[in-house]
Each structure stands twice: as C-alpha cells, then as structure tokens.
Design a protein around this motif. Sequence first.
Motif, PDB file in Angstrom:
ATOM      1  N   GLY A  57       0.805  -1.219   0.000  1.00 52.27           N
ATOM      2  CA  GLY A  57       0.000   0.000   0.000  1.00 52.27           C
ATOM      3  C   GLY A  57       0.837   1.266   0.000  1.00 52.27           C
ATOM      4  N   ILE A  58       2.164   1.110   0.014  1.00 52.91           N
ATOM      5  CA  ILE A  58       3.054   2.272   0.039  1.00 52.91           C
ATOM      6  C   ILE A  58       3.795   2.334  -1.296  1.00 52.91           C
ATOM      7  N   THR A  59       3.776   3.485  -1.936  1.00 55.94           N
ATOM      8  CA  THR A  59       4.458   3.599  -3.222  1.00 55.94           C
ATOM      9  C   THR A  59       5.962   3.727  -2.994  1.00 55.94           C
ATOM     10  N   SER A  60       6.725   3.512  -4.084  1.00 52.01           N
ATOM     11  CA  SER A  60       8.185   3.552  -3.881  1.00 52.01           C
ATOM     12  C   SER A  60       8.659   4.961  -3.544  1.00 52.01           C
ATOM     13  N   LYS A  61       7.982   5.988  -4.035  1.00 57.46           N
ATOM     14  CA  LYS A  61       8.442   7.334  -3.663  1.00 57.46           C
ATOM     15  C   LYS A  61       8.103   7.658  -2.207  1.00 57.46           C
ATOM     16  N   GLU A  62       6.963   7.149  -1.742  1.00 57.22           N
ATOM     17  CA  GLU A  62       6.644   7.337  -0.320  1.00 57.22           C
ATOM     18  C   GLU A  62       7.683   6.613   0.539  1.00 57.22           C
ATOM     19  N   PHE A  63       8.091   5.449   0.056  1.00 58.58           N
ATOM     20  CA  PHE A  63       9.066   4.658   0.794  1.00 58.58           C
ATOM     21  C   PHE A  63      10.418   5.379   0.847  1.00 58.58           C
ATOM     22  N   LEU A  64      10.781   5.993  -0.253  1.00 60.63           N
ATOM     23  CA  LEU A  64      12.044   6.739  -0.299  1.00 60.63           C
ATOM     24  C   LEU A  64      12.008   7.901   0.709  1.00 60.63           C
ATOM     25  N   LEU A  65      10.889   8.595   0.761  1.00 62.92           N
ATOM     26  CA  LEU A  65      10.743   9.698   1.718  1.00 62.92           C
ATOM     27  C   LEU A  65      10.851   9.176   3.144  1.00 62.92           C
ATOM     28  N   TYR A  66      10.252   8.038   3.359  1.00 59.94           N
ATOM     29  CA  TYR A  66      10.282   7.423   4.684  1.00 59.94           C
ATOM     30  C   TYR A  66      11.718   7.061   5.078  1.00 59.94           C
ATOM     31  N   GLU A  83       3.632   7.404  10.304  1.00 58.52           N
ATOM     32  CA  GLU A  83       2.776   6.654  11.232  1.00 58.52           C
ATOM     33  C   GLU A  83       2.214   5.401  10.568  1.00 58.52           C
ATOM     34  N   LYS A  84       1.763   5.600   9.327  1.00 58.03           N
ATOM     35  CA  LYS A  84       1.122   4.501   8.602  1.00 58.03           C
ATOM     36  C   LYS A  84       2.131   3.374   8.359  1.00 58.03           C
ATOM     37  N   ILE A  85       3.338   3.760   7.896  1.00 56.49           N
ATOM     38  CA  ILE A  85       4.348   2.732   7.619  1.00 56.49           C
ATOM     39  C   ILE A  85       4.737   2.008   8.903  1.00 56.49           C
ATOM     40  N   ARG A  86       4.882   2.782   9.966  1.00 53.11           N
ATOM     41  CA  ARG A  86       5.231   2.147  11.248  1.00 53.11           C
ATOM     42  C   ARG A  86       4.160   1.143  11.656  1.00 53.11           C
ATOM     43  N   ALA A  87       2.915   1.539  11.477  1.00 58.50           N
ATOM     44  CA  ALA A  87       1.820   0.643  11.867  1.00 58.50           C
ATOM     45  C   ALA A  87       1.833  -0.616  11.012  1.00 58.50           C
ATOM     46  N   ILE A  88       2.088  -0.438   9.697  1.00 64.06           N
ATOM     47  CA  ILE A  88       2.124  -1.612   8.815  1.00 64.06           C
ATOM     48  C   ILE A  88       3.265  -2.541   9.221  1.00 64.06           C
ATOM     49  N   GLU A  89       4.433  -1.928   9.534  1.00 62.91           N
ATOM     50  CA  GLU A  89       5.591  -2.748   9.924  1.00 62.91           C
ATOM     51  C   GLU A  89       5.316  -3.504  11.227  1.00 62.91           C
ATOM     52  N   GLU A  90       4.725  -2.801  12.141  1.00 60.79           N
ATOM     53  CA  GLU A  90       4.382  -3.401  13.432  1.00 60.79           C
ATOM     54  C   GLU A  90       3.420  -4.569  13.207  1.00 60.79           C
ATOM     55  N   GLU A  91       2.455  -4.297  12.358  1.00 61.01           N
ATOM     56  CA  GLU A  91       1.432  -5.286  12.013  1.00 61.01           C
ATOM     57  C   GLU A  91       2.069  -6.569  11.447  1.00 61.01           C
ATOM     58  N   SER A  92       3.028  -6.365  10.494  1.00 61.33           N
ATOM     59  CA  SER A  92       3.574  -7.565   9.876  1.00 61.33           C
ATOM     60  C   SER A  92       4.472  -8.327  10.843  1.00 61.33           C
ATOM     61  N   LYS A  93       5.113  -7.561  11.776  1.00 60.73           N
ATOM     62  CA  LYS A  93       5.931  -8.231  12.790  1.00 60.73           C
ATOM     63  C   LYS A  93       5.044  -9.128  13.661  1.00 60.73           C
ATOM     64  N   ILE A  94       3.899  -8.573  14.014  1.00 58.13           N
ATOM     65  CA  ILE A  94       2.986  -9.333  14.875  1.00 58.13           C
ATOM     66  C   ILE A  94       2.448 -10.554  14.129  1.00 58.13           C
ATOM     67  N   MET A  95       2.147 -10.346  12.837  1.00 59.21           N
ATOM     68  CA  MET A  95       1.643 -11.474  12.056  1.00 59.21           C
ATOM     69  C   MET A  95       2.669 -12.597  12.026  1.00 59.21           C
ATOM     70  N   GLU A  96       3.953 -12.208  11.892  1.00 58.51           N
ATOM     71  CA  GLU A  96       5.018 -13.221  11.902  1.00 58.51           C
ATOM     72  C   GLU A  96       5.025 -13.979  13.223  1.00 58.51           C
ATOM     73  N   GLU A  97       4.916 -13.208  14.308  1.00 57.26           N
ATOM     74  CA  GLU A  97       4.915 -13.842  15.632  1.00 57.26           C
ATOM     75  C   GLU A  97       3.764 -14.827  15.742  1.00 57.26           C
ATOM     76  N   ILE A  98       2.616 -14.387  15.227  1.00 55.69           N
ATOM     77  CA  ILE A  98       1.443 -15.253  15.315  1.00 55.69           C
ATOM     78  C   ILE A  98       1.683 -16.527  14.515  1.00 55.69           C
ATOM     79  N   GLU A  99       2.228 -16.325  13.288  1.00 53.80           N
ATOM     80  CA  GLU A  99       2.456 -17.477  12.430  1.00 53.80           C
ATOM     81  C   GLU A  99       3.464 -18.449  13.036  1.00 53.80           C
ATOM     82  N   GLU A 100       4.430 -17.864  13.778  1.00 54.11           N
ATOM     83  CA  GLU A 100       5.429 -18.738  14.410  1.00 54.11           C
ATOM     84  C   GLU A 100       4.891 -19.359  15.697  1.00 54.11           C
ATOM     85  N   GLY A 101       3.664 -19.035  16.014  1.00 55.28           N
ATOM     86  CA  GLY A 101       3.061 -19.609  17.211  1.00 55.28           C
ATOM     87  C   GLY A 101       3.428 -18.882  18.493  1.00 55.28           C
ATOM     88  N   LYS A 102       4.145 -17.739  18.343  1.00 57.45           N
ATOM     89  CA  LYS A 102       4.530 -16.993  19.548  1.00 57.45           C
ATOM     90  C   LYS A 102       3.421 -15.998  19.891  1.00 57.45           C
TER      91      LYS A 102
END
Length: 364
Positions: A68-77, A307-326
């Motif tokens: 959901g983040i474009t490459s130019k938004e990512f570069l700014l980030y 804020e949005k990117i941080r939330a997405i990153e946090e989200e995917s970290k949590i999803m990983e934890e969930i998938e790993e059963g943690k």
Amino acid sequence: MAPNPLVEAFTNLVNRIRGLNYIDEATLKEVLREIQRILLRADVSADVVLSITKTIEERFRQEKPPQGITSKEFLLYLLYQELVKALGGEEAPNVNIGKRPYKLMLIGVEGSGKTTSAAKLARFYIKRNLRVGLIETDTYRPGAYHQLKQLAERVNALFYGEEDSKDPPIAILRHGLEYMQRNRVDLVIIDTAGRHRNEEELLKEAKAIYDEAKPDEVMLVIDATVGRQAAAQTEAFMKYVPINSVFLTKMDSTAKAGGALTSVIKSGGARIKFIGVGEDIDEIEVFDANKYVSRLLGMGDLEALVEKIRAIEEESKIMEEIEEGKINLLTIKKQIDSIMKLGPPLVRSWSYYQVVCCQCSIGL
Ligand SMILES: Nc1nc2c(ncn2[C@@H]2O[C@H](COP(=O)(O)OP(=O)(O)O)[C@@H](O)[C@H]2O)c(=O)[nH]1
Ligand SMILES: [Mg+2]
C-alpha cells in the motif's frame, strides 16, 4: 521567522520526490546526490553524509515498500528514518541521573545559553524530586555570579559561587563541590565561563575544570541559531574535553535549524538531550529527533505517512509472531493497537479478519 535555507532545500526535495511518477535508477541517483548536496551545504561532514545516503540507497534497493506504500513514499520514509537515526534515533534520549551525586558540567561559547540552561536543568530535575546544586565558576563575565544565584533562588536549587573572588575558577569549583557534598545533593551542575574557539587559555581552563571535577557528563551548550558555526565550536571543545551530550538552545528563534544536524553529527556521537525553546526557565524540552526531522523536512502530512508505515511494519511483525506460534495476550493487545492505527474501517476489518483466521488456525 526568517526562511530557513535547510528546511527550504529539504522541502523542495520532498516536493520533487512527491511529484515523480516512478523512481528509476537515474532518478534515485539524482535524489541521493541532492540529499548529499543539501547536507554538505549544511556543513555535515562528508563521511556522515555518505553513510546516510549509502544506507538510504541500500535499503531502497533491498527492502520492499510495505503493502500500500508507493516507492516514492518509501524513499521519503527512508530519508526521514536515516536522518532521525543520525540525530540519535527514534527513542527519546536517556535523561536519567545515574550515581549520586551526579556531576554535570556545562561548556559552550559565551552567550550560547549555559547559565540559563543550568537553571532550566536544575528546575527540570527538581521537579523530578532530585536535590540539585548549581556551581558558578565563571569569573570572567561580570554578573555571572548574580545571574546564576538569582536563577538558583527562583528554582529552589542550592547555589555556590564566590563573588569578586581572587581565587581561580578551579579553587571555586573545589569549594563548591565540597559544599554540595556536605549538603548531600543528588545532582551538581557546574556552569563555566564562555569560551571562544581561538581563546586557547579558556579552553585550557575548561580542561582544568574537567580534570578537577571529573564530571559524569559533559554537556555542550550550543545556540541553534549559529547554524553551521556550531560544528567548529563543537570541534574546538572536543579537542580539550570529551563531550557526552548536547543542549541546544534558542530553538524557538532558530532560523537555521541546521545547527542541530551539524553540531550533533559532528560531535562524535554525543546526543542532543535537551532543547531550549525560550528564555524562561520552564522552556526546556527533552529532544525529540522525530519532531525535529519532521520540521526539517517540512513534513506536515508526511507524518501521517510515517505513522502509517510504522503501523504496517508493526502489524507484519505481529503477524510473523502469530504465524510462528509466539502468541500471547500481549501480542493480541499489540495487534489490536496497530490495527487501530491503520485507520480506515475497511483496513481494520480486513486486518481483524486476518487475526481471527490466524488465531483460529493455531487453535486459540
Ligand atoms: N530565545 C531564547 N533565548 C535563550 C535561550 N536560552 C538562553 N537564551 C538567552 O541567551 C542569552 C545568553 O544566555 P546565557 O545563559 O547568559 O549564556 P551563557 O553566556 O552561555 O551563560 C540570554 O539573553 C538568555 O536569555 C532559549 O532557549 N531561547
Ligand atoms: Mg554564563
């Protein structure tokens, strides 16, 4: 407020990146070169500039922008994040006082705001229930004694100074330290005379005070409005005493916000701990690199992006934890917090659906 060339240059760059259709190899190189030009013009040292742009380049090539983040938004980030990192990082600086008594020595050129900042710091720590003592060792500036004495009375700090003393600053310091020891203060703040980078005598005095006081922390006080001169001041002091932290004053009137970037990056890793945002003794803040870089980049709505990117990153970290059963209750709480940050109801319900599916699949 006068226009700030550094903010202007960065704002222009941010707008240019935003206007790009696509970031190809040539545009990426051009943007990186422009970042280098801006930073070098602000007198940031070449190796630091190179390290910032190199990291941005590597991360841009290696890391995929979150969904959901474009490459130019990512570069700014990435630009935002690497500047924040260069200024000490996202986490607030540690302003806790370690051992007691803790000795904090202030140095800086005349007029940078040492005496005012000494009182501000005293006030800051007294509010945190510490017993604070102020020692004035400046025998050069007429009135320094009275200036700090009056401020000490206002903030209810102990004070030691010797009016019209014939003793050298080092002797005053010694008496002051004994006085503070007897009075069992938790924090001793040592104010020193203003110095000029060509006045070797004065720099040597700073060194002598340092050797005598053996401070736990040397805090360099820099007037943010001096801009790139801050680097030269910092370097001059660093030849004589190690600098552990920085107090950046006059951030309320700074037309040259680059002062922070320049001085801190030059000061060999010493972090900005505090900023002065006015003449009053209450006008002190713990430095927030995120806020500073947002201003520098003229961000406004870019903050929402971060804020949005941080939330997405946090989200995917949590999803990983969930998938790993943690998964535990804390994971679920973090998950819900991050979903709430993601905004639109559609995103929220989709994410919620994912959590439920995951939790079902691991049998929760
Ligand atoms: N606007 C503003 N003025 C400040 C700040 N800190 C210090 N000053 C002013 O800067 C001047 C010099 O401060 P002083 O503490 O005497 O500097 P010193 O020579 O380093 O001890 C005084 O007029 C202070 O009121 C600040 O954060 N904002
Ligand atoms: Mg002073």
